[in-house]
Design an enzyme around this catalytic site. Structure first.
Site, short mmCIF file in Angstrom:
data_model
loop_
_atom_site.label_atom_id
_atom_site.label_comp_id
_atom_site.label_asym_id
_atom_site.label_seq_id
_atom_site.Cartn_x
_atom_site.Cartn_y
_atom_site.Cartn_z
N SER A 1 -9.47 -1.80 7.22
CA SER A 1 -8.94 -1.62 5.87
C SER A 1 -8.13 -2.78 5.31
CB SER A 1 -8.12 -0.33 5.80
OG SER A 1 -8.96 0.79 5.92
N SER B 1 -9.41 0.79 3.12
CA SER B 1 -8.66 1.66 2.23
C SER B 1 -7.53 0.94 1.49
CB SER B 1 -8.07 2.83 3.02
OG SER B 1 -7.16 2.38 4.01
N LYS C 1 0.85 -1.19 0.00
CA LYS C 1 0.00 0.00 0.00
C LYS C 1 0.88 1.24 0.00
CE LYS C 1 -3.98 1.57 2.83
NZ LYS C 1 -4.82 1.14 3.97
#
Length: 465
Positions: A180, A156, A80
């Site tokens: 997330s 996310s 990420k």
């Protein structure tokens, strides 16, 4: 090994170690697949071809010299884009962060995976500043669900879930503040691990809510989760969270079976406010584990409300200067929530933190009678891209704010969770949380592995032409 899209991290590492395949060929095939497929999924924001190939050559050279090359030798992975990657500005999904000076060194967890032989191939799309459950980014575009490109990947860590489900890499890293890791794992049909709060170092990652942030892996097999988890553990003086972390190797005990482990299914709050399929997925796994007890997690709705307050207030504090100077550069949906958080009265926040201590004590008491608790990961399957509302329990609610209805009360007190994908039919997957007591990642992963071996949970690669 011809079809790397279906190979697990463990299979790749075994093939590289036994010289059945070179690390360079694995990475080259990975980069080719990313170039061919990711235009449709949009999971990557940065692809590090030169770095990855150089690292692969180093692994191959070490193997040729007879040196130990690690349990993840040659395994491609991606992170990420809130993880520091040497030479890149750490985006955290934001337009503003593109102006940052490039990171001088990799985040601790990247360095530890590469020390175990893994090879970083890129950085992944995410919701702006991690304040998102949808996987939609206003600056970089949405990560699409590989199993149906018209649907959300979840956030996310949407790029982290999408890249694994699309077969681009077998392993990714994400973050989980309110859900997330668990939400993308559910929507994209992957396995995820949210470790105990403080178990894995957060050094070299862009924060969202310091008192709630966790980092962890997403993969297509439980074994791969365990391999990554084992490689990333250990004390780190640079970590902002000070905990007494021992080294707990879970891989050797992963296939020990469930034995006399006691399983409970969360009732009450966790058995309403969602689609029937979400609860059916939990019941399916409960039946597979021979579970006959229901566990009531007390005051879960209040815990979610308190998590909301703490998230909004801490997030706003972190971004106040940016909100004052560059408000127009935020995603409006993120900006407005942060501004609202900045106006929360201090007594509300103090009350939420006080309740947090009470709630933690009450929930931990449940683990006197059970070893794990099963609960839905999300209240529904992945909504369609751009969908703003959904109907839960007869009430129309905003999608973005309510996808985490079942994940927030758990991360609120930092419990370890293995997120597992359940396929009840030919539609999109559903997710189930296997929740354990603090520091019992070994237990939640053992349960997940048992369910995987028995065929109750699986993480197939999405079909691409």
């Amino acid at each position: 090994m011809e079809d790397l899209s279906t190979a697990s991290a463990a299979e790749i590492a075994s093939a590289v170690s036994t010289k059945s395949v070179s690390a360079r060929s694995v990475v080259a095939s990975t980069l080719e697949r990313i170039a061919r497929i990711d235009g449709r999924v949009n999971s990557f924001t940065d692809v590090l071809s030169d770095r990855a190939l150089a690292r692969a050559d180093a692994v191959d050279a070490a193997r040729q010299r007879g040196q130990a090359i690690g349990p993840l030798a040659g395994v491609p992975f991606a992170v990420k884009n809130l993880f520091d990657v040497a030479g890149l500005p750490t985006r955290a999904g934001a337009k503003i962060n593109r102006d940052r000076v490039p990171a001088e060194r990799d985040a601790t967890l990247i360095a530890r995976l590469e020390a175990a032989g893994a090879i970083l191939v890129g950085a992944l799309n995410m919701g702006e500043f991690a304040y998102d459950f949808t996987g939609e980014n206003i600056h970089d575009g949405p990560t699409r669900n590989p199993h149906d490109l018209e649907h959300m990947s979840g956030g996310s860590s949407g790029g982290s879930g999408g890249a694994v489900a699309a077969g681009l890499v077998p392993l990714t890293l994400g973050s989980d503040t309110n859900g997330s890791i668990r939400v993308p794992s559910a929507f994209c049909g992957c396995f995820g691990l949210k470790p105990t709060y403080g178990r894995l170092s957060r050094a070299g990652s862009f924060p969202f809510v310091g008192s709630l942030d966790h980092l962890g892996p997403i993969a297509r097999s439980v074994t791969d989760l365990a391999l990554a988890y084992d490689a990333m553990q250990g004390p780190d003086p640079a970590d902002p969270v000070e905990t007494d972390r021992g080294i707990e190797a879970v891989r050797p005990t992963l296939d020990a079976g469930i034995g006399d482990l006691r399983v409970g299914v969360a009732g009450g709050y966790f058995a309403r406010g969602g689609d029937a399929e979400a609860f059916a997925a939990v019941q399916h796994l409960g039946h597979a584990l021979g579970c006959d007890r229901t566990v009531d997690i007390p005051e879960a709705a209040r815990a979610r409300a308190a998590a909301y307050l703490i998230t909004a207030a801490e997030g706003a504090t972190l971004h106040l200067d940016r909100l004052r100077s560059r408000a127009e550069d935020f995603d409006p949906a993120v900006r407005d929530r942060l501004i609202a958080g900045a106006m929360i009265p201090a007594p509300y926040l103090e009350r939420a933190q006080r309740f947090r201590r009470h709630y933690r004590t009450a929930v931990l008491d449940l683990f006197r009678d059970v070893d794990v608790i099963l609960a839905p990961s999300t209240p529904c399957r992945a909504p369609r891209l751009g969908q703003k509302t959904f109907v839960l329990d007869g009430v129309e609610l905003p999608v973005r704010a309510n996808i985490g209805v079942f994940t927030q009360p758990i991360s609120f007190i930092g419990l370890p969770v293995a997120a597992v994908p359940v396929w009840l039919d030919d539609g999109l997957p559903l997710g189930v949380q296997i929740i354990g007591a603090p520091w019992r990642e070994d237990v939640v992963l053992r349960i997940a592995r048992y369910l995987e071996k028995e065929g109750h949970v699986r993480a197939p690669v999405a079909a691409f032409a």
